[in-house]
Design a protein around this motif. Sequence first.
Motif, PDB file in Angstrom:
ATOM      1  N   MET A 197      -8.423  -2.630 -24.222  1.00 34.63           N
ATOM      2  CA  MET A 197      -8.125  -1.363 -24.155  1.00 34.63           C
ATOM      3  C   MET A 197      -7.891  -0.917 -25.672  1.00 34.63           C
ATOM      4  N   LYS A 198      -8.689   0.026 -25.854  1.00 31.00           N
ATOM      5  CA  LYS A 198      -8.352   0.592 -27.367  1.00 31.00           C
ATOM      6  C   LYS A 198      -7.681   1.898 -27.422  1.00 31.00           C
ATOM      7  N   ALA A 199      -7.027   2.069 -28.404  1.00 33.67           N
ATOM      8  CA  ALA A 199      -6.011   3.383 -28.184  1.00 33.67           C
ATOM      9  C   ALA A 199      -6.776   4.182 -29.656  1.00 33.67           C
ATOM     10  N   LEU A 200      -6.541   5.644 -29.353  1.00 31.17           N
ATOM     11  CA  LEU A 200      -7.154   6.704 -30.258  1.00 31.17           C
ATOM     12  C   LEU A 200      -5.913   7.537 -30.583  1.00 31.17           C
ATOM     13  N   ILE A 201      -5.490   7.651 -31.884  1.00 34.77           N
ATOM     14  CA  ILE A 201      -4.390   8.655 -32.264  1.00 34.77           C
ATOM     15  C   ILE A 201      -4.994   9.685 -33.304  1.00 34.77           C
ATOM     16  N   PRO A 202      -5.334  10.824 -32.644  1.00 36.90           N
ATOM     17  CA  PRO A 202      -5.551  11.923 -33.770  1.00 36.90           C
ATOM     18  C   PRO A 202      -4.305  12.445 -34.616  1.00 36.90           C
ATOM     19  N   ALA A 203      -4.424  12.570 -35.958  1.00 39.75           N
ATOM     20  CA  ALA A 203      -3.396  12.396 -36.665  1.00 39.75           C
ATOM     21  C   ALA A 203      -3.838  13.059 -38.189  1.00 39.75           C
ATOM     22  N   ALA A 204      -4.920  14.178 -37.798  1.00 42.59           N
ATOM     23  CA  ALA A 204      -5.521  14.667 -39.053  1.00 42.59           C
ATOM     24  C   ALA A 204      -5.063  16.349 -39.220  1.00 42.59           C
ATOM     25  N   GLY A 205      -4.317  16.788 -38.532  1.00 36.85           N
ATOM     26  CA  GLY A 205      -3.808  18.175 -38.604  1.00 36.85           C
ATOM     27  C   GLY A 205      -3.346  18.450 -39.972  1.00 36.85           C
ATOM     28  N   HIS A 206      -3.297  19.685 -40.160  1.00 31.48           N
ATOM     29  CA  HIS A 206      -2.555  20.203 -41.526  1.00 31.48           C
ATOM     30  C   HIS A 206      -1.008  20.354 -41.488  1.00 31.48           C
ATOM     31  N   GLY A 207      -0.732  20.417 -40.092  1.00 34.21           N
ATOM     32  CA  GLY A 207       0.866  20.618 -39.971  1.00 34.21           C
ATOM     33  C   GLY A 207       1.479  21.776 -40.561  1.00 34.21           C
ATOM     34  N   THR A 208       0.848  22.981 -40.073  1.00 35.38           N
ATOM     35  CA  THR A 208       1.174  24.237 -40.671  1.00 35.38           C
ATOM     36  C   THR A 208       2.607  24.580 -40.095  1.00 35.38           C
ATOM     37  N   ARG A 209       2.816  24.264 -38.778  1.00 43.49           N
ATOM     38  CA  ARG A 209       4.028  24.787 -38.340  1.00 43.49           C
ATOM     39  C   ARG A 209       5.288  24.060 -39.131  1.00 43.49           C
ATOM     40  N   PHE A 210       5.138  23.226 -39.894  1.00 43.94           N
ATOM     41  CA  PHE A 210       6.145  22.539 -40.627  1.00 43.94           C
ATOM     42  C   PHE A 210       5.914  22.697 -42.091  1.00 43.94           C
ATOM     43  N   ALA A 211       5.206  23.627 -42.479  1.00 44.53           N
ATOM     44  CA  ALA A 211       4.978  23.972 -43.978  1.00 44.53           C
ATOM     45  C   ALA A 211       6.347  24.503 -44.549  1.00 44.53           C
TER      46      ALA A 211
END
Length: 249
Positions: A1-15
Amino acid sequence: MKALIPAAGHGTRFAPWTKLIPKEMLPIGARPAIALIVDEAIEAGADEVVIITSPEKPLLKKWFELNPPKAPVVWVDQLEQYGLGHAVLQAAEHFGAESDPVLILLGDALVSGGNASSAMMEISKANGGASVIGCEEVPRERVSRYGIMRSSSEIAEAFFKLADIVEKPAVEDAPSNLAVAGRYLLDPAVFRYLKDQTAGVGGEIQLTDAIRRMLAEKTVFGYIYPGHRHDIGNPNGYLKALEAMNENG
Ligand code: G1P
């Protein structure tokens, strides 16, 4: 089984913090949040972890170069951002059509008090390898922030068969208060639906919309996993994650 982690967001809510440090790199004790999420995936049985990130966030790669995990990490760059579905689609070539369900863990969702992915794996295995979406009950007035599910049948208290799913519905249109909670175990057929998925809410390609279309072909279960999800994409959620991890790991 492979896992996929989307982690490309800009993080605007924590700017503006996230202009310097990606939200996935925020420390939880001695390690960044992303390392805990990778651990969760590997403990649940992932033998490869694909992380979708952006060239603006080199710290993620750097961390794993210095601190390798117990399974290989494959990096995929998302150069343009058109939503979660678009992010997941960037990794399609790593997931063959015949393979096992794909474990997707959102990179800004930390779960305390249990391994959500392992619990979902058990549920999937017990149901012929079917897709399982991790969910939680949210207050009715907050449904418009989440993917919301409608169950067709209650099988056990926390486990049901999905009849429908809709991304960020208005309160008056929401089919329930059962919200998608940062973890998915999805039949790889979802990539086929993502390939021609048109933009939905917010003008973004939504993973939820592709899952909705997949429901015509595949059985998908919803499961309220044990533990608590913390949204580390905002300062308050991050503080709560720290408190919870401190108390019960
Ligand atoms: C994403 C998903 C949504 C889900 C939420 C929390 O939304 O699109 O369906 O409920 O994560 O897991 P976002 O928080 O990126 O707007």
